[in-house]
Motif scaffolding. Sequence first.
Motif, mmCIF file in Angstrom:
data_model
loop_
_atom_site.group_PDB
_atom_site.id
_atom_site.type_symbol
_atom_site.label_atom_id
_atom_site.label_comp_id
_atom_site.label_asym_id
_atom_site.label_seq_id
_atom_site.Cartn_x
_atom_site.Cartn_y
_atom_site.Cartn_z
ATOM 1 N N ILE A 306 0.833 -1.205 0.000
ATOM 2 C CA ILE A 306 0.000 0.000 0.000
ATOM 3 C C ILE A 306 0.869 1.258 0.000
ATOM 4 C CG2 ILE A 306 -1.704 1.322 1.303
ATOM 5 C CD1 ILE A 306 -2.788 -1.156 -0.090
ATOM 6 N N GLY A 307 1.953 1.224 0.812
ATOM 7 C CA GLY A 307 2.868 2.369 0.806
ATOM 8 C C GLY A 307 3.465 2.601 -0.572
ATOM 9 N N GLY A 308 3.851 1.501 -1.229
ATOM 10 C CA GLY A 308 4.390 1.622 -2.580
ATOM 11 C C GLY A 308 3.353 2.126 -3.567
ATOM 12 N N LEU A 309 2.103 1.672 -3.409
ATOM 13 C CA LEU A 309 1.032 2.116 -4.322
ATOM 14 C C LEU A 309 0.834 3.628 -4.233
ATOM 15 C CD1 LEU A 309 -2.442 0.332 -4.619
ATOM 16 C CD2 LEU A 309 -2.233 2.803 -4.739
ATOM 17 N N VAL A 310 0.767 4.133 -3.001
ATOM 18 C CA VAL A 310 0.568 5.579 -2.832
ATOM 19 C C VAL A 310 1.786 6.339 -3.360
ATOM 20 C CG1 VAL A 310 0.211 7.418 -1.139
ATOM 21 C CG2 VAL A 310 -0.989 5.237 -0.873
ATOM 22 N N ALA A 311 2.988 5.820 -3.079
ATOM 23 C CA ALA A 311 4.197 6.494 -3.565
ATOM 24 C C ALA A 311 4.248 6.497 -5.096
ATOM 25 C CB ALA A 311 5.432 5.800 -2.997
ATOM 26 N N GLY A 312 3.935 5.348 -5.697
ATOM 27 C CA GLY A 312 3.947 5.273 -7.158
ATOM 28 C C GLY A 312 2.928 6.202 -7.787
ATOM 29 N N ALA A 313 1.725 6.247 -7.196
ATOM 30 C CA ALA A 313 0.689 7.138 -7.720
ATOM 31 C C ALA A 313 1.108 8.607 -7.562
ATOM 32 C CB ALA A 313 -0.624 6.877 -6.997
ATOM 33 N N PHE A 314 1.775 8.922 -6.451
ATOM 34 C CA PHE A 314 2.234 10.297 -6.220
ATOM 35 C C PHE A 314 3.285 10.680 -7.258
ATOM 36 C CE2 PHE A 314 4.800 13.322 -3.459
ATOM 37 C CZ PHE A 314 3.937 14.385 -3.668
ATOM 38 N N ILE A 315 4.209 9.762 -7.515
ATOM 39 C CA ILE A 315 5.238 10.027 -8.530
ATOM 40 C C ILE A 315 4.582 10.247 -9.896
ATOM 41 C CG2 ILE A 315 7.132 8.958 -9.815
ATOM 42 C CD1 ILE A 315 7.878 7.523 -7.166
ATOM 43 N N ALA A 316 3.621 9.396 -10.236
ATOM 44 C CA ALA A 316 2.947 9.524 -11.534
ATOM 45 C C ALA A 316 2.141 10.820 -11.619
ATOM 46 C CB ALA A 316 2.032 8.325 -11.753
ATOM 47 N N ALA A 317 1.482 11.174 -10.507
ATOM 48 C CA ALA A 317 0.683 12.406 -10.503
ATOM 49 C C ALA A 317 1.563 13.640 -10.675
ATOM 50 C CB ALA A 317 -0.120 12.492 -9.208
ATOM 51 N N LEU A 318 2.724 13.632 -10.021
ATOM 52 C CA LEU A 318 3.643 14.765 -10.173
ATOM 53 C C LEU A 318 4.174 14.841 -11.600
ATOM 54 C CD1 LEU A 318 5.846 14.766 -6.932
ATOM 55 C CD2 LEU A 318 4.245 16.536 -7.682
ATOM 56 N N ALA A 319 4.605 13.693 -12.120
ATOM 57 C CA ALA A 319 5.207 13.679 -13.453
ATOM 58 C C ALA A 319 4.212 14.072 -14.537
ATOM 59 C CB ALA A 319 5.775 12.288 -13.739
ATOM 60 N N SER A 320 2.933 13.772 -14.308
ATOM 61 C CA SER A 320 1.917 14.064 -15.325
ATOM 62 C C SER A 320 1.175 15.370 -15.037
ATOM 63 C CB SER A 320 0.911 12.912 -15.395
ATOM 64 O OG SER A 320 0.266 12.740 -14.145
ATOM 65 N N ARG A 321 1.650 16.113 -14.033
ATOM 66 C CA ARG A 321 1.022 17.403 -13.657
ATOM 67 C C ARG A 321 -0.423 17.218 -13.201
ATOM 68 N NH1 ARG A 321 5.799 17.359 -15.074
ATOM 69 N NH2 ARG A 321 6.727 18.787 -16.603
ATOM 70 N N GLN A 322 -0.721 16.096 -12.569
ATOM 71 C CA GLN A 322 -2.077 15.838 -12.106
ATOM 72 C C GLN A 322 -2.175 15.842 -10.583
ATOM 73 O OE1 GLN A 322 -3.116 12.197 -14.168
ATOM 74 N NE2 GLN A 322 -3.874 13.311 -15.940
ATOM 75 N N PHE A 323 -1.116 16.280 -9.925
ATOM 76 C CA PHE A 323 -1.193 16.459 -8.471
ATOM 77 C C PHE A 323 -1.847 17.809 -8.208
ATOM 78 C CE2 PHE A 323 0.814 18.058 -4.480
ATOM 79 C CZ PHE A 323 0.176 17.182 -3.623
ATOM 80 N N ALA A 324 -3.089 17.770 -7.727
ATOM 81 C CA ALA A 324 -3.868 19.007 -7.579
ATOM 82 C C ALA A 324 -4.620 18.991 -6.252
ATOM 83 C CB ALA A 324 -4.844 19.148 -8.745
ATOM 84 N N PRO A 325 -3.917 19.233 -5.145
ATOM 85 C CA PRO A 325 -4.595 19.207 -3.841
ATOM 86 C C PRO A 325 -5.586 20.355 -3.708
ATOM 87 C CG PRO A 325 -2.341 20.024 -3.627
ATOM 88 C CD PRO A 325 -2.485 19.543 -5.040
ATOM 89 N N ARG A 326 -6.651 20.074 -3.007
ATOM 90 C CA ARG A 326 -7.681 21.094 -2.768
ATOM 91 C C ARG A 326 -8.198 20.950 -1.342
ATOM 92 N NH1 ARG A 326 -13.139 20.914 -3.058
ATOM 93 N NH2 ARG A 326 -13.264 18.932 -4.188
ATOM 94 N N TRP A 327 -8.485 22.072 -0.716
ATOM 95 C CA TRP A 327 -8.991 22.020 0.656
ATOM 96 C C TRP A 327 -10.401 21.421 0.647
ATOM 97 C CZ3 TRP A 327 -6.316 22.455 4.918
ATOM 98 C CH2 TRP A 327 -7.000 22.592 6.139
ATOM 99 N N PRO A 328 -10.672 20.442 1.506
ATOM 100 C CA PRO A 328 -11.985 19.780 1.442
ATOM 101 C C PRO A 328 -13.117 20.678 1.922
ATOM 102 C CG PRO A 328 -10.710 18.974 3.306
ATOM 103 C CD PRO A 328 -9.792 19.858 2.521
ATOM 104 N N THR A 329 -14.278 20.464 1.345
ATOM 105 C CA THR A 329 -15.489 21.140 1.782
ATOM 106 C C THR A 329 -16.284 20.198 2.693
ATOM 107 O OG1 THR A 329 -16.781 20.299 -0.080
ATOM 108 C CG2 THR A 329 -15.577 22.366 -0.414
ATOM 109 N N GLY A 330 -17.321 20.731 3.301
ATOM 110 C CA GLY A 330 -18.181 19.882 4.119
ATOM 111 C C GLY A 330 -18.823 18.775 3.294
ATOM 112 N N ARG A 331 -19.160 19.106 2.066
ATOM 113 C CA ARG A 331 -19.757 18.098 1.180
ATOM 114 C C ARG A 331 -18.770 16.968 0.891
ATOM 115 N NH1 ARG A 331 -23.736 17.668 -2.791
ATOM 116 N NH2 ARG A 331 -23.131 16.432 -4.609
ATOM 117 N N ASP A 332 -17.482 17.330 0.688
ATOM 118 C CA ASP A 332 -16.460 16.295 0.479
ATOM 119 C C ASP A 332 -16.396 15.352 1.669
ATOM 120 O OD1 ASP A 332 -15.678 17.361 -2.001
ATOM 121 O OD2 ASP A 332 -14.260 18.737 -1.039
#
Length: 396
Positions: A306-332
Amino acid sequence: MRVAGLFSWGLLVAVGVAALALQAQPGGRTLAFSLAVGAVLGVVLQRSRFCFYCHARDWFADGNPRGLLALVLALAVGTVGYTVVLGSWVPVPTAGQLPADMHIGPVSMALVAAGLAFGAGMVVSGSCISAHWYRLAEGSPVAPFALIGSAGGFILGFRTWNPLYSASVADAPVVWLPAHLGYGGALALQLGVLAAIAAWLWRGFAREAPGAAAAPPGVPGLREAWRRLWVGRWPYWAGGLAVGIIGAFVIVRMRPLGVTATLGSAARSLAQGQGWIPDRLDGLDSLAGCATALQATWLTPNAVLIGGLVAGAFIAALASRQFAPRWPTGRDAVRGLGGSVLLGWGAMTGLGCTVGTLLSGGMAGALSGWVFGAAVFVAVWGGVRAQAWRARRAAR
């Protein structure tokens, strides 16, 4: 943007260094293997947007068959791989004999209820648990609440387990198809069912405008091929093929793929420490699936995966410019917590989720995997229909 690319390369090196360091631990080779497989799986899931709910919704809502065809491809490839590997471990499958550690569980009404609950949870929270893991790495505002809520759902599942076990699970049949049909018969039956599903789904292409999905002609150069790895999303089939190969490949070194064992174990440890659940969970630890037994250490293959999965996804998200954090709303928060309680209860009662029970179980020839999957997709179908009805009513 260049900084993000360099940072992702740095993280990739860090994962490699961590894999080397893990080899010094007890069971180090398996831990290092788990980290590497998890990282590759994270990249594949993130880049192909592989998500059971999203793929099913695309078909039920829009008639787009590509996602579900990718799931069918993953199951077909994995089933062939499992047949080859299990055939060498258990040369002559017989009734009453199960291959060790495979996710082959009892078929009961509790399993059906678990699948329906899990499917409903996917509709409400917007993803299955595996997708919430990789979306956590993308900065999703829903994923943290969904994973916390899933842990709560596991605790609820532990509280309801004993009466469910007595009423439905204890005497339920455990069906491993190769034990009844032989490897050849089981493989032919499963591939035949998958082929029939694929043929039925293929009708969706007829609804598309001619040429709408035509691929650009010609073979791309290496530079263009590398660019396509990190721009946009991978083709659906690429995700399905990769997940199927990883799912079959992983059992050579470790237990079948599953993404809930560590989460369930953590929830069980917390709940048992607080006296929220019974000390004895009837028969649970003797059943196959994503095990939630209390762990002496958290440095387990599943936790590392699981740690590797999250790390791999984070690396891929950064490399593809898809890391886009957003502050959660109450609905989220409400959406994540509400839906994931159903996800957690379904995963605990079904002894796994869409990865552990449907994917890994189905590949192994477990009838429980197919029953769980059918219940999940019925629930998603109903949920998508309900959402469409609410949308039409609101538009009036």
